[in-house]
Design a protein around this motif. Structure first.
Motif, PDB file in Angstrom:
ATOM      1  N   VAL A 278      55.159  99.772  44.668  1.00  0.00           N
ATOM      2  CA  VAL A 278      54.501  98.270  45.384  1.00  0.00           C
ATOM      3  C   VAL A 278      53.846  97.638  43.909  1.00  0.00           C
ATOM      4  CG1 VAL A 278      52.139  99.742  44.849  1.00  0.00           C
ATOM      5  CG2 VAL A 278      52.107  98.024  46.520  1.00  0.00           C
ATOM      6  N   HIS A 279      54.111  98.216  42.765  1.00  0.00           N
ATOM      7  CA  HIS A 279      53.653  97.467  41.631  1.00  0.00           C
ATOM      8  C   HIS A 279      54.941  96.630  41.343  1.00  0.00           C
ATOM      9  CE1 HIS A 279      51.771 101.348  41.329  1.00  0.00           C
ATOM     10  NE2 HIS A 279      50.756 100.674  40.851  1.00  0.00           N
ATOM     11  N   SER A 280      56.150  96.788  41.414  1.00  0.00           N
ATOM     12  CA  SER A 280      57.087  96.119  41.296  1.00  0.00           C
ATOM     13  C   SER A 280      57.125  94.788  42.325  1.00  0.00           C
ATOM     14  CB  SER A 280      58.497  96.985  41.400  1.00  0.00           C
ATOM     15  OG  SER A 280      58.677  97.932  40.506  1.00  0.00           O
ATOM     16  N   LEU A 281      56.680  95.190  43.541  1.00  0.00           N
ATOM     17  CA  LEU A 281      56.450  94.192  44.638  1.00  0.00           C
ATOM     18  C   LEU A 281      55.564  93.072  44.178  1.00  0.00           C
ATOM     19  CD1 LEU A 281      57.146  93.396  47.365  1.00  0.00           C
ATOM     20  CD2 LEU A 281      55.386  94.906  48.413  1.00  0.00           C
ATOM     21  N   LEU A 282      54.598  93.454  43.240  1.00  0.00           N
ATOM     22  CA  LEU A 282      53.327  92.512  43.135  1.00  0.00           C
ATOM     23  C   LEU A 282      54.158  91.605  42.160  1.00  0.00           C
ATOM     24  CD1 LEU A 282      50.652  91.557  43.116  1.00  0.00           C
ATOM     25  CD2 LEU A 282      50.249  93.372  41.297  1.00  0.00           C
ATOM     26  N   TYR A 283      55.132  92.148  41.147  1.00  0.00           N
ATOM     27  CA  TYR A 283      55.582  91.223  40.068  1.00  0.00           C
ATOM     28  C   TYR A 283      56.739  90.286  40.750  1.00  0.00           C
ATOM     29  CZ  TYR A 283      53.192  93.225  36.027  1.00  0.00           C
ATOM     30  OH  TYR A 283      52.263  93.433  34.986  1.00  0.00           O
ATOM     31  N   ALA A 284      57.292  90.675  41.773  1.00  0.00           N
ATOM     32  CA  ALA A 284      58.375  90.023  42.559  1.00  0.00           C
ATOM     33  C   ALA A 284      57.753  89.033  43.248  1.00  0.00           C
ATOM     34  CB  ALA A 284      59.282  90.764  43.377  1.00  0.00           C
ATOM     35  N   SER A 285      56.449  89.009  43.806  1.00  0.00           N
ATOM     36  CA  SER A 285      55.793  88.348  44.479  1.00  0.00           C
ATOM     37  C   SER A 285      55.232  87.160  43.714  1.00  0.00           C
ATOM     38  CB  SER A 285      54.380  88.908  45.265  1.00  0.00           C
ATOM     39  OG  SER A 285      53.199  87.674  45.343  1.00  0.00           O
ATOM     40  N   GLY A 286      54.926  87.413  42.326  1.00  0.00           N
ATOM     41  CA  GLY A 286      54.635  86.427  41.200  1.00  0.00           C
ATOM     42  C   GLY A 286      55.675  85.724  40.953  1.00  0.00           C
ATOM     43  N   ALA A 287      56.876  86.346  40.893  1.00  0.00           N
ATOM     44  CA  ALA A 287      58.143  85.574  40.399  1.00  0.00           C
ATOM     45  C   ALA A 287      58.441  84.378  41.370  1.00  0.00           C
ATOM     46  CB  ALA A 287      59.178  86.516  40.411  1.00  0.00           C
ATOM     47  N   PHE A 292      58.725  78.959  42.796  1.00  0.00           N
ATOM     48  CA  PHE A 292      58.438  77.654  43.577  1.00  0.00           C
ATOM     49  C   PHE A 292      57.554  76.616  43.272  1.00  0.00           C
ATOM     50  CE2 PHE A 292      56.112  75.529  47.258  1.00  0.00           C
ATOM     51  CZ  PHE A 292      57.132  75.238  47.967  1.00  0.00           C
ATOM     52  N   GLN A 293      56.530  77.148  42.399  1.00  0.00           N
ATOM     53  CA  GLN A 293      55.794  75.815  41.715  1.00  0.00           C
ATOM     54  C   GLN A 293      56.912  75.327  40.544  1.00  0.00           C
ATOM     55  OE1 GLN A 293      52.491  77.371  39.150  1.00  0.00           O
ATOM     56  NE2 GLN A 293      51.363  76.166  40.180  1.00  0.00           N
ATOM     57  N   ALA A 294      57.680  75.957  39.822  1.00  0.00           N
ATOM     58  CA  ALA A 294      58.298  75.360  39.055  1.00  0.00           C
ATOM     59  C   ALA A 294      59.318  74.357  39.514  1.00  0.00           C
ATOM     60  CB  ALA A 294      59.231  76.327  38.220  1.00  0.00           C
ATOM     61  N   MET A 295      59.845  74.754  40.883  1.00  0.00           N
ATOM     62  CA  MET A 295      60.733  73.795  41.554  1.00  0.00           C
ATOM     63  C   MET A 295      60.100  72.627  42.100  1.00  0.00           C
ATOM     64  SD  MET A 295      63.632  76.222  43.636  1.00  0.00           S
ATOM     65  CE  MET A 295      62.276  77.079  44.525  1.00  0.00           C
ATOM     66  N   GLN A 296      58.836  72.839  42.433  1.00  0.00           N
ATOM     67  CA  GLN A 296      57.876  71.675  42.706  1.00  0.00           C
ATOM     68  C   GLN A 296      57.900  70.733  41.526  1.00  0.00           C
ATOM     69  OE1 GLN A 296      54.213  72.753  44.597  1.00  0.00           O
ATOM     70  NE2 GLN A 296      54.788  71.822  46.524  1.00  0.00           N
TER      71      GLN A 296
END
Length: 399
Positions: A278-287, A292-296
């Motif tokens: 789950v901790h890796s999942l949290l970092y994946a969510s951040g990525a 998405f923000q960078a592409m925007q």
């Protein structure tokens, strides 16, 4: 009537000047005379109708008097900076063509024949290439020769295309009319990059000719500051290419994050002796969110640059956005947000089924992370759609 005739004769005299040899100057009394004499000698030998123009940046060592005494024209430039001096000089040049070069005697103004030949062949920008022409011992610091110039020139070619392999050669010739249209603005050393970048983006005809670089003839240190000015060049290249600054890194982050989330949402994944949970999942969510923000930001920067005239129109992006307006974006954003909200309600229900006590396992946490990710993406998309609508209102109507 007399004033009209005088104005006409001045205009005709200016039109008869084919070439302006332009030199920026800031306290160059040691070498300025040599540079002017070489430039005057080239004009006399080649038969080119021209002038030598000194764009003086506030010299206090008598450079202006030296220039005028040798028959050069002097323009005073109050704004400090290499680019500021050249922008003012280009605006005041009388020649159809301009060849610019530093007034420190590192470039040979008596050997400008390849530049004028290419300009007469119809090229809009003719760059000198010091790596092809020859760099004399001691003329270029090793940091510039083997790192700074090759790296920045490579980045420039990758970002913008074009044939230039020596982005920062100070000796270059160009059609004055073609360069004036580019609306060059950089007041500092990054002006050298701005000219090449904008000329490439606008589709001007560009070529290179070999040129030599000799050691600086001055006894004082040069105005150039390696790390500061190198960063300013790199910063300029990144700002003028939001695709590389925002889109490519953002797309990579988003793709990697989305793949990791898809793999980790069902449960832990073991990679050899390492278990991702789950901790890796949290970092994946951040990525995913950061990507998405960078592409925007790429979309925002690209369209804002076009609206303000800094960048040419992004026709393919405009066509894509024309089929996906504010309302469609809001519907999609609302759907993604509601999906996240639904996952959050499900997580809350699972917690409630355990009397809101301690939760065993990471299943609920996985859904909570997915919920927050979807709601963040939905809100970013909605706010971004409104900002794009605002940019669209700023755009002048096409005729």
């Amino acid at each position: 009537m007399v004033e009209t005739k005088i104005a006409t004769s001045i205009s005709q005299a200016a039109a008869a000047v084919e070439l302006t040899i332009l030199m920026p100057c800031l306290n160059e009394a040691e070498t300025l005379a040599t540079c002017i004499q070489k430039a005057m000698g080239f004009l006399a030998r080649s038969g080119v109708a021209g002038e030598v123009l000194i764009a003086d940046n506030g010299s206090t060592d008598g450079s202006q008097a030296i220039a005028r005494g040798l028959g050069a024209r002097v323009i005073d430039v109050p704004e400090k900076g290499y680019g500021a001096a050249l922008i003012t000089g280009i605006a005041g040049a009388k020649g159809r063509y301009v060849i610019m070069g530093d007034s420190d005697d590192s470039y040979d103004f008596s050997a400008l024949d390849p530049f004028i030949a290419k300009l007469r062949d119809g090229y809009d920008l003719v760059m000198g290439n010091r790596f092809k022409g020859g760099i004399a011992p001691g003329a270029m610091p090793p940091l510039h020769r083997y790192l700074g110039n090759p790296v920045l020139s490579t980045i420039g070619r990758v970002f913008f295309g074009g044939p230039i392999r020596d982005f920062h050669c100070g000796l270059r010739g160009f059609s004055r009319a073609a360069i004036v249209v580019l609306d060059l603005r950089a007041p500092g050393m990054e002006f050298a990059s701005e000219m090449v970048v904008k000329a490439t983006m606008r589709g001007l005809r560009i070529t290179e000719v070999p040129t030599t670089l000799s050691p600086d003839g001055r006894s004082r240190p040069p105005h150039l500051r390696s790390w500061r000015d190198g960063w300013r060049h790199l910063r300029f290249l990144l700002i003028f290419c939001p695709r590389w600054l925002f889109f490519y890194p953002g797309a990579l982050l988003f793709a990697l994050g989305a793949l990791a989330m898809a793999a980790l949402l069902p449960g832990p994944v073991s990679v050899g002796a390492v278990t991702l949970d789950v901790h890796s999942l949290l970092y994946a969510s951040g990525a995913v969110v950061m990507g998405f923000q960078a592409m925007q930001f790429w979309v925002f920067a690209r369209l804002y640059g076009a609206v303000t005239g800094l960048l040419p129109e992004a026709e393919r992006l405009n066509r894509a956005l024309s089929h996906f307006g504010l309302e469609a974006a809001l519907l999609l954003a609302g759907g993604i947000f509601l999906l996240g909200l639904g996952l959050g309600v499900w997580s809350l229900a699972q917690w409630g089924a355990r009397d809101f006590g301690a939760l065993q396992g990471a299943g609920v946490m996985r859904m909570a992370i997915a919920s927050v990710t979807a709601m963040l993406i939905g809100l970013q998309l909605a706010f971004g759609a409104f900002f794009l609508a605002l940019l669209g209102m700023m755009r002048p109507a096409r005729r």
